[in-house]
Write an enzyme that holds these catalytic residues in place. Structure first.
Site, PDB file in Angstrom:
ATOM      1  N   GLY A  20       0.812  -1.211   0.000  1.00  0.00           N
ATOM      2  CA  GLY A  20       0.000   0.000   0.000  1.00  0.00           C
ATOM      3  C   GLY A  20       0.842   1.256   0.000  1.00  0.00           C
ATOM      4  N   GLY A  24      -1.390   7.464   1.509  1.00  0.00           N
ATOM      5  CA  GLY A  24      -1.569   7.455   2.957  1.00  0.00           C
ATOM      6  C   GLY A  24      -0.319   7.122   3.732  1.00  0.00           C
ATOM      7  N   GLY A  26       1.349   4.366   3.794  1.00  0.00           N
ATOM      8  CA  GLY A  26       2.348   3.651   3.017  1.00  0.00           C
ATOM      9  C   GLY A  26       3.279   4.588   2.274  1.00  0.00           C
ATOM     10  CE1 TYR A 175      -9.845  -1.762   9.423  1.00  0.00           C
ATOM     11  CE2 TYR A 175     -10.733  -0.827  11.445  1.00  0.00           C
ATOM     12  CZ  TYR A 175      -9.747  -0.868  10.482  1.00  0.00           C
ATOM     13  OH  TYR A 175      -8.658  -0.034  10.571  1.00  0.00           O
TER      14      TYR A 175
END
Length: 320
Positions: A20, A24, A26, A175
């Site tokens: 990722g 963001g 990452g 989640y």
């Protein structure tokens, strides 16, 4: 004194794989580690977005050592392809940041038939770590960092009899389950690494509330119920910038004093400087690890055989 990215050691000659890495936390991780001289493998799903992220890193760190690898964590075949590409190029990997994830999404299944959040947040990383173990164990004291969330505090462990929550799906429940699995993976993996005599260590981190696209994507895709817009607004108004939210995972990955099997997060829960966090309800968390291992191996076909990988690494070292 508060720990900052400036406290990271020189990482010249080290290789860091970041899932990722095209946005963001990452992307913030890639920039911070590149500044310290690491070679960054940016593993992400969207090629165009990844190209833009690569350009953003180079704009911040001219001359940064970068490569991009397509990685779709929702596809077990895609994860194996990405792992093969990374292994072929890097016989030694020093840092693996299992950073990518989705949050509170509406119920859906992957091409493998897995519940999406479990697939992306846990099973994809499970297979990636398993496949990259030879290179991780070839490095001196590699760090494997998974990302959890405070949502784990209201979650229950994966049930091997119903890991995909068939007939029981709720977006926040799924989640929380996937993020509890991330913590349990770090704890179980670190125990396995120690038992195998490996120098690599597994740790876990959580970013508190950071102002990234995570919450916005939840709302865009119709997930999160009434909580979705609340957390979207909270992150926008009070969330930490990515450069600050990323510090717990960077500390877990690089601080020479950070011990394996530990959790790192913001000092005040949702915000603050990165620090080691107390593991609340450690007993029940650890009790769920065998079931998670059973379900993960059964679903993916990956054994996460740390002992065999460690033995192979020792054999390679002994070969003249």
């Amino acid at each position: 004194m508060s720990w900052t990215a400036d406290d990271m050691p020189d990482l010249t000659g080290r290789t860091a794989v970041i899932t990722g890495a095209n946005g963001g936390l990452g992307l913030a991780s890639a920039i911070a580690l590149a500044r310290r001289g690491a070679h960054i493998v940016m593993a992400a799903r969207d090629p165009a977005k990844t190209d833009d992220a690569r350009a953003a890193v180079l704009a911040e760190v001219p001359g940064a050592s970068l490569e991009t690898v397509p990685l779709d964590l929702a596809s077990q075949a895609g994860v194996r392809d990405a792992a093969a590409t990374i292994l072929a190029a890097h016989p030694s990997i020093d840092i693996l940041l299992a950073n990518a994830g989705v949050m509170a999404m509406p119920e859906r299944r992957t091409e493998d038939g897995f519940e999406m959040q479990l697939a992306v947040n846990h099973l994809g990383h499970w297979t990636l770590v398993s496949r990259l173990l030879p290179s991780l164990l070839a490095a001196p004291a590699a760090r494997i960092v998974t990302l959890t969330s405070i949502a784990r505090l209201n979650a229950t462990s994966v049930d091997p009899a119903n890991p995909n929550l068939d007939g029981e799906y709720e977006d926040w429940r799924a989640y929380g389950q996937s993020k509890l699995a991330a913590l349990q993976t770090a704890l179980g993996l670190d125990d396995a690494l120690r038992a195998a005599g490996a120098e690599a260590r597994a740790l876990c981190a959580h970013p508190g509330i950071s102002h990234t696209d995570l919450q916005k994507r939840t709302v865009r895709e119709g997930g999160g119920g009434r909580q979705g817009p609340f957390w979207e607004a909270y992150a926008e108004q009070r969330g930490m910038p990515p450069e600050q939210g990323v510090l717990p995972q960077l500390r877990a990955a690089t601080d020479p004093h950070a011990r394996g099997g530990t959790l790192w997060g913001p000092r005040w829960g949702l915000s603050g400087p990165p620090t080691r966090k107390l593991l609340v309800r450690r007993g029940p968390i650890e009790a769920g690890i065998p079931g998670l291992w059973e379900a993960s191996m059964a679903l993916t076909g990956e054994r996460m055989d740390v002992e065999a990988a460690a033995a192979a690494a020792r054999a390679r070292e002994a070969t003249p």
